[in-house]
Design a protein around this motif. Structure first.
Motif, short mmCIF file in Angstrom:
data_model
loop_
_atom_site.label_atom_id
_atom_site.label_comp_id
_atom_site.label_asym_id
_atom_site.label_seq_id
_atom_site.Cartn_x
_atom_site.Cartn_y
_atom_site.Cartn_z
N ARG A 106 -0.10 -5.35 -10.64
CA ARG A 106 -0.49 -6.62 -11.29
C ARG A 106 -0.90 -7.64 -10.23
NH1 ARG A 106 3.43 -10.77 -14.44
NH2 ARG A 106 1.82 -12.21 -15.10
N TRP A 107 -0.12 -7.74 -9.16
CA TRP A 107 -0.44 -8.65 -8.06
C TRP A 107 -1.80 -8.30 -7.47
CZ3 TRP A 107 -1.44 -7.75 -2.89
CH2 TRP A 107 -1.49 -8.87 -2.06
N ARG A 109 -4.33 -6.65 -8.80
CA ARG A 109 -5.40 -6.97 -9.75
C ARG A 109 -5.68 -8.48 -9.78
NH1 ARG A 109 -3.22 -2.79 -14.05
NH2 ARG A 109 -4.78 -1.15 -13.80
N ARG A 110 -4.63 -9.28 -9.77
CA ARG A 110 -4.79 -10.73 -9.80
C ARG A 110 -5.53 -11.20 -8.54
NH1 ARG A 110 0.27 -12.18 -10.95
NH2 ARG A 110 0.86 -12.26 -8.77
N GLN A 111 -5.14 -10.68 -7.40
CA GLN A 111 -5.79 -11.06 -6.14
C GLN A 111 -7.27 -10.67 -6.17
OE1 GLN A 111 -3.07 -13.00 -5.28
NE2 GLN A 111 -3.95 -12.66 -3.26
N THR A 113 -9.17 -10.03 -8.86
CA THR A 113 -9.90 -10.72 -9.92
C THR A 113 -10.41 -12.06 -9.42
OG1 THR A 113 -8.67 -9.63 -11.68
CG2 THR A 113 -9.72 -11.71 -12.24
N SER A 114 -9.56 -12.78 -8.72
CA SER A 114 -10.02 -14.06 -8.18
C SER A 114 -11.10 -13.85 -7.15
CB SER A 114 -8.83 -14.85 -7.60
OG SER A 114 -8.27 -14.17 -6.50
#
Length: 122
Positions: A106-107, A109-111, A113-114
């Motif tokens: 999840r971390w 993907r979040r990194q 995605t931004s």
């Protein structure tokens, strides 16, 4: 798509240099799998590969000994972002410490995605 389809879809992937960003990423919704992250130089893609471990997360160590390995068709690929290596490395800075945490994918993907959002804006 599975890993075989991923490489067949774009011939540049087959001969390209790749940079690994670990193979022990986890997803809280898929507790019997681990994920690896890799960046492909020729396509600039960073992707994850889901490797199922039907016997549970401890079976991952048996997999490393080639006991009860997943079939190649079960190795699912997801392209997470397209960016230069430097941008991916910056987005994933500190990843070795994060990878071992619960729900670490999840971390990542979040990194990423931004990173993709920033790349799309320019």
């Amino acid at each position: 798509m599975n890993i075989r389809e991923f490489y067949r879809e774009d011939s540049r992937r087959q001969a390209s240099t790749e940079v690994r960003f670990g193979d022990g990423w986890t997803d809280q919704h898929d507790i019997h799998s681990t994920y690896l992250l890799s960046w492909v130089a020729d396509t600039r893609e960073i992707y994850s590969v889901r490797e199922p471990h039907p016997g549970g997360i401890l079976a991952r160590y048996l997999d490393q000994l080639r006991v009860d390995q997943a079939d190649i068709d079960e190795l699912r690929v997801e392209v997470l972002a397209v960016a230069d290596r430097e941008a991916v490395e910056a987005a994933l800075a500190g990843w070795p410490a994060v990878m071992d945490e619960h729900n670490s994918l999840r971390w990542a993907r979040r990194q990423l995605t931004s990173l993709s959002s920033a790349g799309a804006a320019s």
